[in-house]
Design an enzyme around this catalytic site. Structure first.
Site, PDB file in Angstrom:
ATOM      1  N   GLY A  88       0.625  -1.181   0.092  1.00 23.40           N
ATOM      2  CA  GLY A  88       0.095   0.104   0.098  1.00 23.40           C
ATOM      3  C   GLY A  88       0.886   1.400   0.078  1.00 23.40           C
ATOM      4  O   GLY A  88       0.443   2.259   0.574  1.00 23.40           O
ATOM      5  N   LYS A 272      20.359   2.207 -10.187  1.00 22.11           N
ATOM      6  CA  LYS A 272      20.258   3.935 -10.339  1.00 22.11           C
ATOM      7  C   LYS A 272      19.936   4.531  -8.827  1.00 22.11           C
ATOM      8  O   LYS A 272      20.221   5.668  -8.676  1.00 22.11           O
ATOM      9  CB  LYS A 272      19.208   4.090 -11.276  1.00 22.11           C
ATOM     10  CG  LYS A 272      17.938   3.471 -11.024  1.00 22.11           C
ATOM     11  CD  LYS A 272      16.859   4.380 -10.158  1.00 22.11           C
ATOM     12  CE  LYS A 272      15.536   3.730  -9.851  1.00 22.11           C
ATOM     13  NZ  LYS A 272      14.595   4.686  -9.251  1.00 22.11           N
TER      14      LYS A 272
END
Length: 413
Positions: A88, A272
Site C-alpha cells: 500500500g 540507479k
C-alpha cells in the site's frame, strides 16, 4: 538590396553633397560594391520546403501509428476482471488507481498491512498515509486478507520493498495461483543473496515457472496520480506476456514499451538508486553542475559495465529503465534516494535521516550488495563503491570526493 561599402561616404560619388566634389574618381580609387539582391519569394521558398518536409514526416508518423493501432490486440483489459496490488505504498497506490481508472467494472484489490490505510481506502477512497489529497477510483478495494485479495486474480502487481519481499511472499505462497502473472514494481538487490526480483519471486513462492514481468522506467508516483505523461518499460522473457501486460497498463498518459532483457531492466533499476544517493551528496555539498554531470556520466558507465557483464544489452541501459530512470532519480529532488544523499552531503547522520522517513530508500540497502556483485563479476565501480563506504560510515563525503578526484587519469571507456 544589400550593399557593402569599402570606402567612406565622402569618397563615394553616390554620397556626394554640395560640400564634396562631384567629379568621378579615377578607376583605381573607385570603391568596390558587393550587391546581393534576394526577392521575398526566393527567401521564403527554402522555409516552405523545410515546413513541407517536417509536415510530411509527421503525417507519415501518424499514418504508421493508426496502422499499428488497427492491428494491435486490445482485448486484454476486456478479459481482465481482477487485479491485485501487493503493498500500500505510494507507487503501488498510484498503479492501482491507474489500472482501476481504465475500466470501471475492473476489481482492483490492494493488500495492505496498515488497518488505518485499509479503512481510509475503503470508506473515504483515499490512501491517508501517502495520497491524502488524491481520491481513488471506487473500484479500488483494500484488504489485509491475502487469500481474499488473491482469489481469482488475473494479474498481480508486486509493490513490496525488495528487502522484505522474500519473507512476505513465503507467507502468502499458499494463496498464489501458480499461473498468476507477477508484475514487479520493486527495484533493488536483496542484501545477503544479491538476488533481483525475477529470482526472489519464483523462489519465495516455490514455483520456478511463476510468470514474471519487470516494470521499470522514469516514474514518480505523484505524477502518475496526476495523469502527467509518463513512459515505462515492461520486460519479460515471455514475449506474449510482455505484450499482454503492455495492453493492460498502457493509456493515453502512460506509454509502455516492451523488452525481453529482464536482466538489464532489473540491474539498471537497482543500481540507479545507489547513483541517486551519490548525486544527492554532490548537491548537498554544493559541488556544482560540472561535478554533477561528471558524476552521473561516470555512474552510468559503471552501471553499464556491470550490467553487460551480467548479460544485459547496452541498449537497455541507454533506454527508459536505464538512462531515463537515472536522469529522473539523479536530477529531481522528489527522489527518496537523492534526498538521503543530499542530507548526507550536508552533514546529517544516516540513522537520523532514515528515522525521519516514512518510505524506503532502496539505494541504502542496495549499495553494499552492488559492490559484492561487482566483485563477483570483476568490475571496478569507483563512484558506487564510494557511496557504499559512506553508508557504512567508513568514509566521509568530503574524503570520498578527494579520493575519487585523485584516481589515475585514464582513457574513457
Amino acid at each position: 538590396m544589400v550593399a557593402s561599402r569599402l570606402q567612406p561616404p565622402f569618397s563615394n560619388p553616390l554620397f556626394s553633397s554640395n560640400s564634396h566634389s562631384s567629379r568621378p574618381l579615377p578607376s583605381s580609387s573607385r570603391p568596390t560594391f558587393l550587391v546581393l539582391s534576394v526577392s521575398p519569394q526566393e527567401s521564403s521558398e527554402p522555409a516552405r520546403d523545410r515546413q513541407k518536409v517536417v509536415r510530411l514526416a509527421w503525417e507519415k508518423l501518424l499514418r504508421w501509428s493508426r496502422s499499428w493501432r488497427s492491428k494491435a490486440k486490445t482485448d486484454v483489459l476486456e478479459r481482465t476482471n481482477k487485479v491485485v496490488v501487493l503493498g500500500g505504498g505510494s507507487f503501488g497506490t498510484a498503479m492501482a488507481a491507474h489500472i482501476a481508472a481504465k475500466k470501471a467494472k475492473l476489481e482492483v484489490n490492494m493488500l495492505v498491512r496498515d488497518p488505518q490505510v485499509c479503512q481510509s481506502i475503503n470508506e473515504d477512497h483515499y490512501n491517508c498515509k501517502y495520497f491524502p489529497e488524491h481520491k481513488l477510483p471506487e473500484n479500488v478495494i483494500a484488504t489485509t486478507d491475502a487469500r481474499a485479495a488473491l482469489l481469482n486474480a488475473d494479474y498481480c502487481l508486486h509493490a513490496v520493498p525488495v528487502q522484505f519481499s522474500s519473507s512476505f511472499l513465503e507467507g502468502i505462497a499458499d494463496c498464489v495461483d501458480p499461473n498468476l502473472p507477477f508484475i514487479s514494481l520493486s527495484k533493488g538487490l536483496e542484501l545477503n543473496t544479491l538476488r533481483v526480483m525475477s529470482q526472489i519471486i519464483p523462489q519465495a513462492l516455490g514455483n520456478p515457472r511463476q510468470p514474471f514481468i519487470a516494470l521499470s522506467g522514469p516514474s514518480f508516483a505523484s505524477e502518475l496520480m496526476n495523469k502527467l505523461p509518463t513512459a515505462m518499460v515492461v520486460a519479460s522473457k515471455d514475449k506474449k506476456l510482455a505484450n499482454a501486460t503492455q495492453q493492460l497498463l498502457a493509456s493515453s498518459h502512460l506509454r509502455i514499451s516492451t523488452s525481453r532483457d529482464v536482466t538489464g531492466v532489473e540491474i539498471a533499476g537497482a543500481l540507479k538508486n545507489v547513483l541517486a544517493i551519490a548525486a544527492g551528496i554532490v548537491e548537498g555539498m554544493n559541488l556544482g553542475n560540472n561535478s554533477m554531470a561528471a558524476l552521473v556520466a561516470q555512474g552510468c558507465s559503471e552501471i553499464r559495465w556491470l550490467a553487460t557483464k551480467m548479460g544485459a544489452k547496452s541498449t537497455t541501459i541507454m533506454g527508459l529503465s536505464g538512462t531515463g530512470d537515472i536522469m529522473l532519480t539523479c536530477f529531481v529532488n522528489l527522489s527518496r534516494n537523492k534526498t538521503v544523499g543530499m542530507r548526507l552531503g550536508s552533514g546529517e547522520k544516516l540513522d537520523d535521516i532514515l528515522g525521519s522517513m516514512n518510505q524506503v530508500a532502496e539505494g541504502v540497502s542496495t549499495a553494499g550488495a552492488v559492490i559484492s556483485l561487482a566483485q563477483k563479476y570483476k568490475v571496478k565501480m569507483p563512484v558506487l563503491t564510494a557511496v557504499a563506504r559512506i553508508i557504512d560510515n567508513e568514509l566521509t563525503p568530503k574524503k570520498a570526493v578527494l579520493e575519487l578526484m585523485n584516481l589515475p587519469q585514464v582513457e574513457e571507456v
